[in-house]
Design a protein around this motif. Structure first.
Motif, PDB file in Angstrom:
ATOM      1  N   ALA A  19     -19.499  27.159 -34.592  1.00  0.00           N
ATOM      2  CA  ALA A  19     -20.837  27.517 -34.099  1.00  0.00           C
ATOM      3  C   ALA A  19     -21.191  28.949 -34.484  1.00  0.00           C
ATOM      4  O   ALA A  19     -22.322  29.229 -34.912  1.00  0.00           O
ATOM      5  CB  ALA A  19     -20.907  27.330 -32.585  1.00  0.00           C
ATOM      6  N   VAL A  20     -20.238  29.846 -34.365  1.00  0.00           N
ATOM      7  CA  VAL A  20     -20.479  31.248 -34.718  1.00  0.00           C
ATOM      8  C   VAL A  20     -20.733  31.378 -36.218  1.00  0.00           C
ATOM      9  O   VAL A  20     -21.679  32.053 -36.648  1.00  0.00           O
ATOM     10  CB  VAL A  20     -19.294  32.137 -34.276  1.00  0.00           C
ATOM     11  CG1 VAL A  20     -19.400  33.534 -34.866  1.00  0.00           C
ATOM     12  CG2 VAL A  20     -19.214  32.198 -32.763  1.00  0.00           C
ATOM     13  N   VAL A  21     -19.918  30.735 -37.033  1.00  0.00           N
ATOM     14  CA  VAL A  21     -20.064  30.816 -38.487  1.00  0.00           C
ATOM     15  C   VAL A  21     -21.390  30.202 -38.926  1.00  0.00           C
ATOM     16  O   VAL A  21     -22.111  30.783 -39.753  1.00  0.00           O
ATOM     17  CB  VAL A  21     -18.877  30.120 -39.189  1.00  0.00           C
ATOM     18  CG1 VAL A  21     -19.140  29.925 -40.677  1.00  0.00           C
ATOM     19  CG2 VAL A  21     -17.606  30.915 -38.969  1.00  0.00           C
ATOM     20  N   LEU A  22     -21.726  29.042 -38.387  1.00  0.00           N
ATOM     21  CA  LEU A  22     -22.981  28.391 -38.762  1.00  0.00           C
ATOM     22  C   LEU A  22     -24.177  29.245 -38.351  1.00  0.00           C
ATOM     23  O   LEU A  22     -25.099  29.459 -39.150  1.00  0.00           O
ATOM     24  CB  LEU A  22     -23.072  26.995 -38.147  1.00  0.00           C
ATOM     25  CG  LEU A  22     -24.266  26.162 -38.591  1.00  0.00           C
ATOM     26  CD1 LEU A  22     -24.198  25.858 -40.081  1.00  0.00           C
ATOM     27  CD2 LEU A  22     -24.331  24.870 -37.792  1.00  0.00           C
ATOM     28  N   ILE A  45     -40.946  25.412 -40.707  1.00  0.00           N
ATOM     29  CA  ILE A  45     -39.861  24.915 -39.847  1.00  0.00           C
ATOM     30  C   ILE A  45     -38.781  24.220 -40.679  1.00  0.00           C
ATOM     31  O   ILE A  45     -37.590  24.291 -40.361  1.00  0.00           O
ATOM     32  CB  ILE A  45     -40.412  23.981 -38.736  1.00  0.00           C
ATOM     33  CG1 ILE A  45     -39.342  23.626 -37.713  1.00  0.00           C
ATOM     34  CG2 ILE A  45     -41.002  22.714 -39.318  1.00  0.00           C
ATOM     35  CD1 ILE A  45     -38.992  24.740 -36.786  1.00  0.00           C
ATOM     36  N   GLU A  46     -39.189  23.582 -41.756  1.00  0.00           N
ATOM     37  CA  GLU A  46     -38.228  22.887 -42.609  1.00  0.00           C
ATOM     38  C   GLU A  46     -37.182  23.839 -43.188  1.00  0.00           C
ATOM     39  O   GLU A  46     -36.040  23.445 -43.429  1.00  0.00           O
ATOM     40  CB  GLU A  46     -38.948  22.160 -43.758  1.00  0.00           C
ATOM     41  CG  GLU A  46     -39.760  20.971 -43.324  1.00  0.00           C
ATOM     42  CD  GLU A  46     -41.190  21.317 -42.928  1.00  0.00           C
ATOM     43  OE1 GLU A  46     -41.968  20.380 -42.681  1.00  0.00           O
ATOM     44  OE2 GLU A  46     -41.535  22.515 -42.859  1.00  0.00           O
ATOM     45  N   GLU A  47     -37.554  25.092 -43.400  1.00  0.00           N
ATOM     46  CA  GLU A  47     -36.615  26.069 -43.960  1.00  0.00           C
ATOM     47  C   GLU A  47     -35.426  26.293 -43.028  1.00  0.00           C
ATOM     48  O   GLU A  47     -34.295  26.431 -43.487  1.00  0.00           O
ATOM     49  CB  GLU A  47     -37.330  27.399 -44.233  1.00  0.00           C
ATOM     50  CG  GLU A  47     -36.452  28.443 -44.877  1.00  0.00           C
ATOM     51  CD  GLU A  47     -36.102  28.146 -46.331  1.00  0.00           C
ATOM     52  OE1 GLU A  47     -35.329  28.932 -46.906  1.00  0.00           O
ATOM     53  OE2 GLU A  47     -36.583  27.144 -46.895  1.00  0.00           O
ATOM     54  N   VAL A  48     -35.679  26.303 -41.730  1.00  0.00           N
ATOM     55  CA  VAL A  48     -34.582  26.473 -40.762  1.00  0.00           C
ATOM     56  C   VAL A  48     -33.604  25.304 -40.866  1.00  0.00           C
ATOM     57  O   VAL A  48     -32.383  25.504 -40.902  1.00  0.00           O
ATOM     58  CB  VAL A  48     -35.132  26.607 -39.327  1.00  0.00           C
ATOM     59  CG1 VAL A  48     -33.999  26.714 -38.322  1.00  0.00           C
ATOM     60  CG2 VAL A  48     -36.078  27.798 -39.218  1.00  0.00           C
ATOM     61  N   LEU A  85     -28.676  32.711 -39.681  1.00  0.00           N
ATOM     62  CA  LEU A  85     -29.385  33.966 -39.389  1.00  0.00           C
ATOM     63  C   LEU A  85     -29.425  34.889 -40.605  1.00  0.00           C
ATOM     64  O   LEU A  85     -30.440  35.535 -40.873  1.00  0.00           O
ATOM     65  CB  LEU A  85     -28.753  34.674 -38.195  1.00  0.00           C
ATOM     66  CG  LEU A  85     -28.978  33.985 -36.850  1.00  0.00           C
ATOM     67  CD1 LEU A  85     -28.172  34.682 -35.751  1.00  0.00           C
ATOM     68  CD2 LEU A  85     -30.457  33.938 -36.495  1.00  0.00           C
ATOM     69  N   PHE A  86     -28.327  34.947 -41.347  1.00  0.00           N
ATOM     70  CA  PHE A  86     -28.307  35.763 -42.565  1.00  0.00           C
ATOM     71  C   PHE A  86     -29.378  35.284 -43.541  1.00  0.00           C
ATOM     72  O   PHE A  86     -30.150  36.087 -44.081  1.00  0.00           O
ATOM     73  CB  PHE A  86     -26.928  35.713 -43.229  1.00  0.00           C
ATOM     74  CG  PHE A  86     -26.908  36.363 -44.581  1.00  0.00           C
ATOM     75  CD1 PHE A  86     -26.810  37.737 -44.705  1.00  0.00           C
ATOM     76  CD2 PHE A  86     -27.012  35.594 -45.733  1.00  0.00           C
ATOM     77  CE1 PHE A  86     -26.814  38.344 -45.951  1.00  0.00           C
ATOM     78  CE2 PHE A  86     -27.011  36.195 -46.993  1.00  0.00           C
ATOM     79  CZ  PHE A  86     -26.907  37.568 -47.098  1.00  0.00           C
ATOM     80  N   PHE A  87     -29.411  33.989 -43.801  1.00  0.00           N
ATOM     81  CA  PHE A  87     -30.374  33.473 -44.769  1.00  0.00           C
ATOM     82  C   PHE A  87     -31.811  33.530 -44.256  1.00  0.00           C
ATOM     83  O   PHE A  87     -32.745  33.706 -45.050  1.00  0.00           O
ATOM     84  CB  PHE A  87     -29.993  32.063 -45.221  1.00  0.00           C
ATOM     85  CG  PHE A  87     -28.854  32.062 -46.195  1.00  0.00           C
ATOM     86  CD1 PHE A  87     -28.980  32.661 -47.432  1.00  0.00           C
ATOM     87  CD2 PHE A  87     -27.652  31.472 -45.872  1.00  0.00           C
ATOM     88  CE1 PHE A  87     -27.934  32.678 -48.348  1.00  0.00           C
ATOM     89  CE2 PHE A  87     -26.594  31.480 -46.762  1.00  0.00           C
ATOM     90  CZ  PHE A  87     -26.729  32.094 -47.998  1.00  0.00           C
ATOM     91  N   LEU A  88     -32.002  33.405 -42.942  1.00  0.00           N
ATOM     92  CA  LEU A  88     -33.349  33.587 -42.398  1.00  0.00           C
ATOM     93  C   LEU A  88     -33.796  35.031 -42.583  1.00  0.00           C
ATOM     94  O   LEU A  88     -34.958  35.293 -42.941  1.00  0.00           O
ATOM     95  CB  LEU A  88     -33.393  33.197 -40.916  1.00  0.00           C
ATOM     96  CG  LEU A  88     -33.486  31.711 -40.620  1.00  0.00           C
ATOM     97  CD1 LEU A  88     -33.380  31.460 -39.118  1.00  0.00           C
ATOM     98  CD2 LEU A  88     -34.782  31.119 -41.168  1.00  0.00           C
TER      99      LEU A  88
END
Length: 107
Positions: free
Chosen positions: A35-38, A77-80, A43-46
């Motif tokens: 969960a932390v890694v995902l 929203i699709e990007e998330v 968050l990094f890519f956002l």
């Protein structure tokens, strides 16, 4: 037809969950760490996307396959869901490769 891309992403994410569950790759191996890694990956890519959007490099393309819902200007929203799928796919692939390599060394 405006939900086609989101539906395809959800089906793909479901496939990642099924593979993960079947082979115990990511969430079924270490749920908290997964969960932390995902979350960190998404968050990094956002953040990457938001920097690109603010610099005028990235923009939302118009297509009939998307919902039109945005979580921020130019960020659909699709990007998330895509970023979640991308990170989950990578972690499943990484863990799958690790499992295969461990099996190869065991024989």
């Amino acid at each position: 037809m405006g939900f086609a891309y989101l539906l395809a992403l959800l089906v793909s994410l479901t496939g990642m969950v099924v593979l993960d569950r079947r082979f115990g790759l990511f969430f079924w191996r270490a749920p908290r760490a997964a969960a932390v890694v995902l979350a960190a990956g998404v968050l990094f890519f956002l953040a990457w996307d938001l920097v690109g959007i603010s610099a005028g490099i990235f923009y939302r393309g118009e297509t009939a396959f998307m919902t039109g819902l945005q979580v921020a200007p130019e960020l659909p929203i699709e990007e998330v869901f895509f970023l979640t799928f991308l990170c989950y796919l990578f972690m499943n692939a990484l863990q799958g490769a690790r499992v295969l390599l461990e099996r190869g060394h065991a024989s």
